[in-house]
Write a protein that holds these residues in place. Structure first.
Motif, PDB file in Angstrom:
ATOM      1  N   ASP A   1       0.842  -1.232   0.007  1.00 55.82           N
ATOM      2  CA  ASP A   1       0.185  -0.055  -0.027  1.00 55.82           C
ATOM      3  C   ASP A   1       0.862   1.208   0.057  1.00 55.82           C
ATOM      4  N   VAL A   2       1.829   1.518   0.711  1.00 56.80           N
ATOM      5  CA  VAL A   2       2.604   2.253   0.969  1.00 56.80           C
ATOM      6  C   VAL A   2       3.602   2.703  -0.149  1.00 56.80           C
ATOM      7  N   PHE A   3       4.177   1.496  -0.766  1.00 55.91           N
ATOM      8  CA  PHE A   3       4.801   1.546  -2.077  1.00 55.91           C
ATOM      9  C   PHE A   3       3.948   2.111  -3.288  1.00 55.91           C
ATOM     10  N   GLN A   4       2.782   1.456  -3.296  1.00 61.07           N
ATOM     11  CA  GLN A   4       1.846   1.867  -4.491  1.00 61.07           C
ATOM     12  C   GLN A   4       1.357   3.544  -4.315  1.00 61.07           C
ATOM     13  N   GLU A   5       1.311   4.072  -3.171  1.00 60.02           N
ATOM     14  CA  GLU A   5       1.109   5.343  -2.877  1.00 60.02           C
ATOM     15  C   GLU A   5       2.357   6.366  -3.030  1.00 60.02           C
ATOM     16  N   ALA A   6       3.285   5.854  -2.837  1.00 55.42           N
ATOM     17  CA  ALA A   6       4.908   6.600  -3.362  1.00 55.42           C
ATOM     18  C   ALA A   6       4.993   6.596  -4.782  1.00 55.42           C
ATOM     19  N   ILE A   7       4.545   5.602  -5.481  1.00 58.69           N
ATOM     20  CA  ILE A   7       4.782   5.606  -6.823  1.00 58.69           C
ATOM     21  C   ILE A   7       3.630   6.593  -7.430  1.00 58.69           C
ATOM     22  N   ILE A   8       2.429   6.632  -6.968  1.00 59.34           N
ATOM     23  CA  ILE A   8       1.532   7.724  -7.291  1.00 59.34           C
ATOM     24  C   ILE A   8       2.105   9.241  -7.090  1.00 59.34           C
ATOM     25  N   VAL A   9       2.775   9.197  -5.891  1.00 66.87           N
ATOM     26  CA  VAL A   9       3.603  10.637  -5.641  1.00 66.87           C
ATOM     27  C   VAL A   9       4.533  11.020  -6.716  1.00 66.87           C
ATOM     28  N   LEU A  10       5.380  10.090  -7.016  1.00 72.96           N
ATOM     29  CA  LEU A  10       6.379  10.155  -7.842  1.00 72.96           C
ATOM     30  C   LEU A  10       5.880  10.447  -9.381  1.00 72.96           C
ATOM     31  N   TYR A  11       4.676   9.756  -9.631  1.00 72.59           N
ATOM     32  CA  TYR A  11       4.085   9.870 -10.981  1.00 72.59           C
ATOM     33  C   TYR A  11       3.673  11.125 -11.299  1.00 72.59           C
ATOM     34  N   GLU A  12       3.000  11.493 -10.072  1.00 76.25           N
ATOM     35  CA  GLU A  12       2.286  12.997 -10.264  1.00 76.25           C
ATOM     36  C   GLU A  12       3.331  14.225 -10.137  1.00 76.25           C
ATOM     37  N   LYS A  13       4.523  13.747  -9.447  1.00 76.74           N
ATOM     38  CA  LYS A  13       5.666  15.086  -9.445  1.00 76.74           C
ATOM     39  C   LYS A  13       6.245  14.937 -11.052  1.00 76.74           C
ATOM     40  N   VAL A  14       6.524  13.462 -11.482  1.00 73.99           N
ATOM     41  CA  VAL A  14       7.038  13.670 -12.805  1.00 73.99           C
ATOM     42  C   VAL A  14       6.163  14.274 -14.068  1.00 73.99           C
ATOM     43  N   GLN A  15       4.742  14.029 -13.653  1.00 74.17           N
ATOM     44  CA  GLN A  15       3.901  14.479 -14.837  1.00 74.17           C
ATOM     45  C   GLN A  15       3.751  16.208 -14.803  1.00 74.17           C
ATOM     46  N   SER A  16       3.992  16.621 -13.553  1.00 69.84           N
ATOM     47  CA  SER A  16       3.991  18.158 -13.389  1.00 69.84           C
ATOM     48  C   SER A  16       5.080  18.979 -14.239  1.00 69.84           C
ATOM     49  N   GLY A  17       5.877  18.059 -14.722  1.00 71.59           N
ATOM     50  CA  GLY A  17       7.021  18.628 -15.713  1.00 71.59           C
ATOM     51  C   GLY A  17       8.049  19.700 -15.155  1.00 71.59           C
ATOM     52  N   ASP A  18       8.026  20.031 -13.926  1.00 73.18           N
ATOM     53  CA  ASP A  18       8.878  20.902 -13.156  1.00 73.18           C
ATOM     54  C   ASP A  18       9.530  20.090 -12.026  1.00 73.18           C
ATOM     55  N   PHE A  19       9.681  18.932 -12.000  1.00 71.19           N
ATOM     56  CA  PHE A  19      10.081  18.135 -10.924  1.00 71.19           C
ATOM     57  C   PHE A  19      11.692  17.767 -11.361  1.00 71.19           C
ATOM     58  N   THR A  20      12.606  18.190 -10.251  1.00 68.30           N
ATOM     59  CA  THR A  20      13.920  17.880 -10.533  1.00 68.30           C
ATOM     60  C   THR A  20      14.419  16.816  -9.351  1.00 68.30           C
ATOM     61  N   LEU A  21      14.732  15.598  -9.726  1.00 66.70           N
ATOM     62  CA  LEU A  21      15.145  14.715  -8.787  1.00 66.70           C
ATOM     63  C   LEU A  21      16.407  15.389  -8.049  1.00 66.70           C
ATOM     64  N   SER A  22      16.631  15.683  -6.843  1.00 66.24           N
ATOM     65  CA  SER A  22      17.706  16.189  -6.153  1.00 66.24           C
ATOM     66  C   SER A  22      18.418  15.089  -5.642  1.00 66.24           C
ATOM     67  N   SER A  23      18.183  13.832  -5.666  1.00 66.44           N
ATOM     68  CA  SER A  23      18.597  12.710  -4.953  1.00 66.44           C
ATOM     69  C   SER A  23      18.695  11.630  -5.973  1.00 66.44           C
ATOM     70  N   ARG A  24      19.317  10.312  -5.624  1.00 66.94           N
ATOM     71  CA  ARG A  24      18.968   9.015  -6.295  1.00 66.94           C
ATOM     72  C   ARG A  24      17.522   8.877  -6.300  1.00 66.94           C
ATOM     73  N   LEU A  25      16.937   8.257  -7.163  1.00 65.33           N
ATOM     74  CA  LEU A  25      15.630   7.710  -7.094  1.00 65.33           C
ATOM     75  C   LEU A  25      15.138   6.677  -6.000  1.00 65.33           C
ATOM     76  N   LYS A  26      16.050   5.927  -5.685  1.00 58.34           N
ATOM     77  CA  LYS A  26      16.204   5.032  -4.425  1.00 58.34           C
ATOM     78  C   LYS A  26      15.774   5.768  -3.180  1.00 58.34           C
ATOM     79  N   THR A  27      16.533   6.774  -3.231  1.00 60.55           N
ATOM     80  CA  THR A  27      16.629   7.679  -1.780  1.00 60.55           C
ATOM     81  C   THR A  27      15.391   8.336  -1.473  1.00 60.55           C
ATOM     82  N   PHE A  28      14.774   9.048  -3.051  1.00 57.51           N
ATOM     83  CA  PHE A  28      13.543   9.549  -2.873  1.00 57.51           C
ATOM     84  C   PHE A  28      12.309   8.826  -2.260  1.00 57.51           C
ATOM     85  N   LEU A  29      12.464   7.618  -3.265  1.00 56.83           N
ATOM     86  CA  LEU A  29      11.317   6.819  -2.898  1.00 56.83           C
ATOM     87  C   LEU A  29      11.214   6.064  -1.640  1.00 56.83           C
TER      88      LEU A  29
END
Length: 190
Positions: free
Chosen positions: A52-80
């Motif tokens: 459940d938690v991971f699925q919600e985190a993927i939704i968060v990530l997906y929305e941030k990526v879709q926004s177009g102005d998301f810059t990953l300031s760490s490794r993806l694994k660290t962010f997730l």
């Protein structure tokens, strides 16, 4: 050198996620879910909690990526991992109250986190749960078998009687598109 390759790979995965590429989602899941599962199991959670938690985190990530102005300031694994720890902390707080938290978890998230943002994430998660439960069969089982139970397309083809793995893959893609449509239809409805 390796760090630059990792950052480039993370960016490619995010681009793939933004484009709805199943392979990118699969890689993100397979490389990050086990760590999240271990963290949640160590903090009195279950495998279902971790899913459940991971699925919600993927939704968060997906929305941030879709926004177009998301810059990953760490490794993806660290962010997730950070997002998942935050979501788990909030769930534990809601369920058991503050006194049940380990000091290690209490340190994870700054106290200034906005309640409004968290409530929005909870709503998104409820919408995804609703979309997943209303997608129907065999789509729900196909997606769960593939993403959660790590079954191969050949195994899914045999289970559902598809003539070959390619037909099962096409069906999985249709199911994923249907899930996305259900999610976003419900998400856009106030």
């Amino acid at each position: 050198m390796k760090q630059n390759q990792d950052i480039t790979r993370d960016r490619e995965l995010l681009l793939g996620l933004a484009k709805g590429d199943d392979k990118s989602l699969e890689i993100i899941y397979s490389e990050n879910f086990p760590v999240v599962l271990r963290m949640i199991l160590q903090h009195n959670g279950s495998e279902d909690d971790a899913k459940d938690v991971f699925q919600e985190a993927i939704i968060v990530l997906y929305e941030k990526v879709q926004s177009g102005d998301f810059t990953l300031s760490s490794r993806l694994k660290t962010f997730l991992y950070s997002v998942c720890r935050h979501l788990w902390l909030k769930k534990v707080q809601r369920t058991y109250g503050l006194y049940a938290l380990s000091p290690e978890l209490e340190e994870v998230i700054p106290a200034t986190e906005e309640l409004e943002e968290h409530n929005a994430r909870d709503q998104e998660f409820r919408i995804m749960e609703g979309a997943m439960s209303s997608i129907g069969q065999p789509c729900q089982t196909i997606l769960e078998d593939y993403y959660l139970h790590k079954k191969s397309m050949q195994e899914i083809a045999e289970k559902f009687g598809y003539t070959n793995a390619e037909n099962a893959k096409n069906q999985k893609y249709k199911c994923l598109m249907r899930l996305k449509k259900l999610f976003f239809d419900q998400y856009k409805t106030p």
